[in-house]
Design a protein around this motif. Structure first.
Motif, short mmCIF file in Angstrom:
data_model
loop_
_atom_site.label_atom_id
_atom_site.label_comp_id
_atom_site.label_asym_id
_atom_site.label_seq_id
_atom_site.Cartn_x
_atom_site.Cartn_y
_atom_site.Cartn_z
N MET A 1 -11.80 -2.45 -2.94
CA MET A 1 -12.25 -1.37 -2.06
C MET A 1 -13.76 -1.30 -2.11
N SER A 2 -14.37 -1.24 -0.97
CA SER A 2 -15.83 -1.16 -0.90
C SER A 2 -16.24 0.29 -0.75
N ILE A 3 -17.03 0.77 -1.69
CA ILE A 3 -17.52 2.16 -1.64
C ILE A 3 -19.01 2.15 -1.32
N ARG A 4 -19.40 2.81 -0.25
CA ARG A 4 -20.81 2.87 0.14
C ARG A 4 -21.54 3.86 -0.75
N ARG A 5 -22.63 3.40 -1.38
CA ARG A 5 -23.43 4.28 -2.23
C ARG A 5 -24.31 5.15 -1.34
N ARG A 6 -24.30 6.44 -1.54
CA ARG A 6 -25.08 7.35 -0.72
C ARG A 6 -25.78 8.36 -1.61
N ARG A 7 -27.07 8.53 -1.35
CA ARG A 7 -27.81 9.53 -2.12
C ARG A 7 -27.35 10.92 -1.72
N PRO A 8 -27.40 11.89 -2.62
CA PRO A 8 -26.99 13.26 -2.28
C PRO A 8 -27.87 13.84 -1.20
N LYS A 9 -27.29 14.72 -0.38
CA LYS A 9 -28.05 15.37 0.68
C LYS A 9 -29.04 16.35 0.09
N TRP A 10 -30.16 16.58 0.85
CA TRP A 10 -31.18 17.52 0.40
C TRP A 10 -30.66 18.95 0.47
N CYS A 11 -31.20 19.77 -0.43
CA CYS A 11 -31.01 21.22 -0.42
C CYS A 11 -29.55 21.62 -0.52
N VAL A 12 -28.72 20.84 -1.18
CA VAL A 12 -27.32 21.19 -1.38
C VAL A 12 -27.05 21.10 -2.86
N LEU A 13 -26.08 21.86 -3.36
CA LEU A 13 -25.76 21.81 -4.77
C LEU A 13 -25.39 20.40 -5.18
N LEU A 14 -25.85 20.03 -6.36
CA LEU A 14 -25.58 18.69 -6.84
C LEU A 14 -24.61 18.77 -8.01
N LEU A 15 -23.45 18.16 -7.87
CA LEU A 15 -22.48 18.11 -8.96
C LEU A 15 -22.49 16.70 -9.50
N VAL A 16 -22.84 16.54 -10.76
CA VAL A 16 -22.99 15.21 -11.32
C VAL A 16 -21.90 15.00 -12.35
N VAL A 17 -21.15 13.93 -12.22
CA VAL A 17 -20.15 13.58 -13.21
C VAL A 17 -20.77 12.56 -14.14
N LEU A 18 -20.86 12.89 -15.40
CA LEU A 18 -21.51 12.02 -16.35
C LEU A 18 -20.59 10.87 -16.72
N VAL A 19 -21.08 9.65 -16.50
CA VAL A 19 -20.31 8.48 -16.87
C VAL A 19 -21.14 7.65 -17.81
N VAL A 20 -20.67 7.39 -19.00
CA VAL A 20 -21.44 6.71 -20.02
C VAL A 20 -20.84 5.34 -20.27
N SER A 21 -21.67 4.31 -20.29
CA SER A 21 -21.17 2.97 -20.57
C SER A 21 -21.95 2.37 -21.71
N LEU A 22 -21.32 1.50 -22.45
CA LEU A 22 -22.00 0.82 -23.53
C LEU A 22 -23.15 0.01 -23.00
N GLY B 1 -9.93 2.97 -21.49
CA GLY B 1 -9.55 2.27 -20.27
C GLY B 1 -9.79 3.08 -19.01
N LEU B 2 -10.74 4.03 -19.04
CA LEU B 2 -11.00 4.88 -17.88
C LEU B 2 -11.34 4.05 -16.65
N ASP B 3 -12.05 2.94 -16.84
CA ASP B 3 -12.48 2.13 -15.70
C ASP B 3 -11.65 0.86 -15.57
N ALA B 4 -10.42 0.91 -16.09
CA ALA B 4 -9.59 -0.30 -16.08
C ALA B 4 -9.35 -0.80 -14.67
N HIS B 5 -9.24 0.09 -13.70
CA HIS B 5 -9.02 -0.31 -12.30
C HIS B 5 -10.29 -0.23 -11.46
N GLY B 6 -11.45 -0.05 -12.11
CA GLY B 6 -12.71 0.03 -11.38
C GLY B 6 -12.95 1.36 -10.69
N GLN B 7 -12.08 2.35 -10.97
CA GLN B 7 -12.23 3.64 -10.30
C GLN B 7 -13.48 4.39 -10.77
#
Length: 638
Positions: free
Chosen positions: A1-22, A213-219
């Motif tokens: 599945m191809s996911i398009r990377r998009r920067r967050p829109k201006w002046c809107v609340l930003l919810l960030v999900v922290l993802v940590v990798s080795l 295994g959180l990213d086992a399927h690339g999600q």
């Protein structure tokens, strides 16, 4: 599945999900000062059309600004150790975030497996600034359920994205997501692609901590790359809390300059137009400040707000630009009687420029003309950096002509490196020739218009003169005068009236005789020493000089038909059978004074003994002038 990377829109609340990798390094702490713009103020001096480039460093906060942070945990049975570690370190996480961002708020949510558990998603605590409530929400996490690998993470992320409760409009929305298994897809009726789109729409950054295994399927990769988040892989259960903090600090932010409140005479451009940098690092821009070619001299200002993720975070820079201006002052010079007098014009550059400034100058006729009144002059001036004044000197030619003040100009042109404030200086040549002449006269004796001893006849300009005779007789109209030692003088100071008027300049007339006997039918009048004096003197007055008149006369001895009469200097009139005898008479019209010691008036003749006069007369060019004034003095008196 191809996911398009998009920067967050201006002046809107930003919810960030922290993802940590080795292997993801903790961002280096910026050594460019506290968060903000460096330098925050720029003060430049630029010429019209000139540009200057200034390096700008925008140090971002180590924690994204004004964060709303959700802790999202996989609370299936395999996550017990990870949950315990986060529960134990939750206070440290919140304290660290709040030290950098005191306005931070926190929320708590959990998910399990939609197929095996009664509760697949639950919000344990909505966003709050109360750490106690956050800890209470985390304490609700209990590791249980699950059993198969896929969980309900995609549904949980979607639900957080569309949940707008307590959302602020200027926050950075962050979700710290940690787990050890991938998600069903679809999950809770929502696909991975749909969830990423919802997160993007809500301006949520996802940072995921993969403990097994959180990213086992690339999600997790798709979610973090699609939201501008961070993925940390292979994190041990007891290191998840530390990874959450590292992930928050690794969230990228977009810094973009926004020009506000800018004078139309200035333009400010930044290169690049925007930069994406990790939180706590430095975004470097080159700012080009340009002054419009037609900008008038003055001070202009322009403000640039460096927005972070489209929101003003107070990273404001203020530019002040001074456009230097040239002006030439007027000059006034006394003409003088001869030779050349310098008319000095001061050319000022303000403020001083940072590079050489040049300007041409040239004289031009007005009422004064070249070469008669002044010397034609032209040239060029160069102001080196830091210099503020130069002079232009024009030679003015002196003469003895009584004339009005005259003017010429010095004009600046072809300036390079500065604008013009006042390009024209007016040169005024003040005529210091006297606006009138002195008059002075003295007459020892006069009968019926006959005056054998007279100095400088009345009506003529005053000049040094004297006249005398040892004695003589005058006869007319039945009157006989026998006088002895007749004298008359006229004197002027200074002798050279080409010099400008000065205090003490004087014109003086005197007349006298040692004795006189006047006879007429039935009348004999005898006089002793008779003296008369009249003067005009230039004295100081407010703003200049004015003429001051004075006169006096004295009769030492008087007898009429043998009867003594006490007179001295007192004015008096004595009636006689043949007419009247007037003594010590003074008359003036404001500009001249006449003093007569003795006047005998009969129907047939008039006799005057010891008459003096003095005064000033105006010139035809200056009917209100006097010998005590030139045009320069007249101007100051006015």
């Amino acid at each position: 599945m191809s996911i398009r990377r998009r920067r967050p829109k201006w002046c809107v609340l930003l919810l960030v999900v922290l993802v940590v990798s080795l292997g993801v390094a903790w961002p280096a702490v910026a050594d460019d000062g506290p968060p903000g713009v460096h330098p925050s103020a720029v003060d430049l001096t630029l010429a019209p059309g000139e540009s200057r480039e200034v390096g700008k460093r925008i140090t971002t906060s180590s924690i994204p600004s004004n964060p709303d942070l959700h802790f999202l945990a996989d609370t299936t049975s395999s996550m017990g150790a990870a949950i315990a570690g986060v529960r134990q370190s939750a206070g440290t996480i919140m304290d660290t975030v709040r030290r950098a961002q005191p306005s931070a708020r926190f929320g708590v949510a959990e998910y399990r497996d939609v197929h095996a558990d009664l509760v697949s998603y639950r919000v344990n605590q909505t966003l709050t600034a109360d750490p106690g409530k956050v800890r209470a929400g985390i304490d609700q996490w209990v590791a249980q359920g699950g059993g198969d690998a896929p969980e309900d993470a995609i549904n949980a992320l979607y639900r957080l994205a569309v949940d707008s409760r307590a959302v602020r409009t200027d926050t950075t929305r962050i979700v710290a997501w940690f787990g050890d298994a991938p998600s069903h897809d679809p999950s809770g009726g929502h696909s991975l692609q749909e969830t990423v789109a919802a997160l993007q729409e809500a301006n949520i950054r996802v940072v995921a901590v993969d403990s097994a295994g959180l990213d086992a399927h690339g999600q997790a990769s798709a979610v973090t790359s699609g939201t501008g988040g961070v993925l940390l892989r292979g994190v041990a259960p007891d290191a998840i809390a530390d990874a959450i903090l590292r992930g928050i600090a690794a969230v990228e932010v977009t810094v973009a300059p926004h020009v506000t409140d800018c004078a139309p005479e200035l333009s400010v451009l930044n290169s690049p137009e925007a930069l994406v940098v990790p939180s706590g690092s430095v975004a470097r821009f080159t700012e080009k400040i340009t002054v419009a070619p037609d900008a008038a001299p003055g001070t202009y200002r322009c403000t640039v707000d460096y927005l972070v993720d489209g929101v003003s975070r107070g990273y404001v820079e203020r530019n002040t630009v001074h456009v230097p201006g040239l002006r030439i002052d007027d000059s006034t010079v006394r003409e003088g009687a001869a030779g050349t007098a310098p008319a000095t014009f001061t050319v000022t550059l303000a403020p001083p420029g940072g590079r050489p400034v040049t300007v041409d100058y040239e004289t031009a006729d007005a009422t004064a003309t070249t070469p008669d009144d002044y010397a034609k002059t032209s040239g060029s001036l160069t102001f080196e950096p830091g210099e503020t004044t130069k002079t232009v000197v024009v030679g003015v030619h002196g003469d003895l002509v009584d004339e009005k003040n005259e003017k010429f100009t010095v004009r600046l042109s072809a300036a390079s490196g500065a604008g013009m404030v006042d390009p024209e200086g007016v040169g005024t040549i003040t005529d210091d020739d006297r606006d009138g002449t002195f008059g002075c006269t003295g007459t020892s004796a006069e009968l019926a218009g006959i005056a054998p001893v007279r100095a400088n006849p009345a009506g003529y300009p005053c000049r040094d003169d004297d006249s005398a005779m040892p004695g003589g007789d005058l006869r007319a109209g039945g009157i006989v005068v026998r006088a002895r030692e007749l004298t008359a003088t006229a004197n002027r100071t200074p002798d050279d009236l080409a010099v400008p008027p000065g205090a003490g300049d004087t014109a003086l007339g005197t007349a006298g005789l040692s004795s006189a006997t006047v006879t007429a039918p039935g009348l004999t009048i005898e006089f002793g020493v008779i003296r008369a004096e009249a003067s005009v003197t230039c004295v100081a007055d407010a703003g200049g000089l004015k003429p001051e008149l004075a006169s006096t006369s004295n009769i030492a001895r008087l007898s009429i038909n043998g009867v003594p009469v006490d007179v001295g200097s007192v004015p008096s009139t004595i009636p006689l059978a043949i007419g009247a005898l007037t003594l010590n008479d003074t008359s003036t019209d404001g500009t001249t004074v006449r003093q007569r010691a003795v006047t005998l008036t009969t129907k047939d003749a008039v006799l005057v003994l010891a008459e003096a006069g003095a005064g000033t007369t105006s010139s035809s060019l200056h009917p209100d002038g006097s010998a005590c004034r030139s045009l320069e003095h007249f101007r100051r008196m006015r």
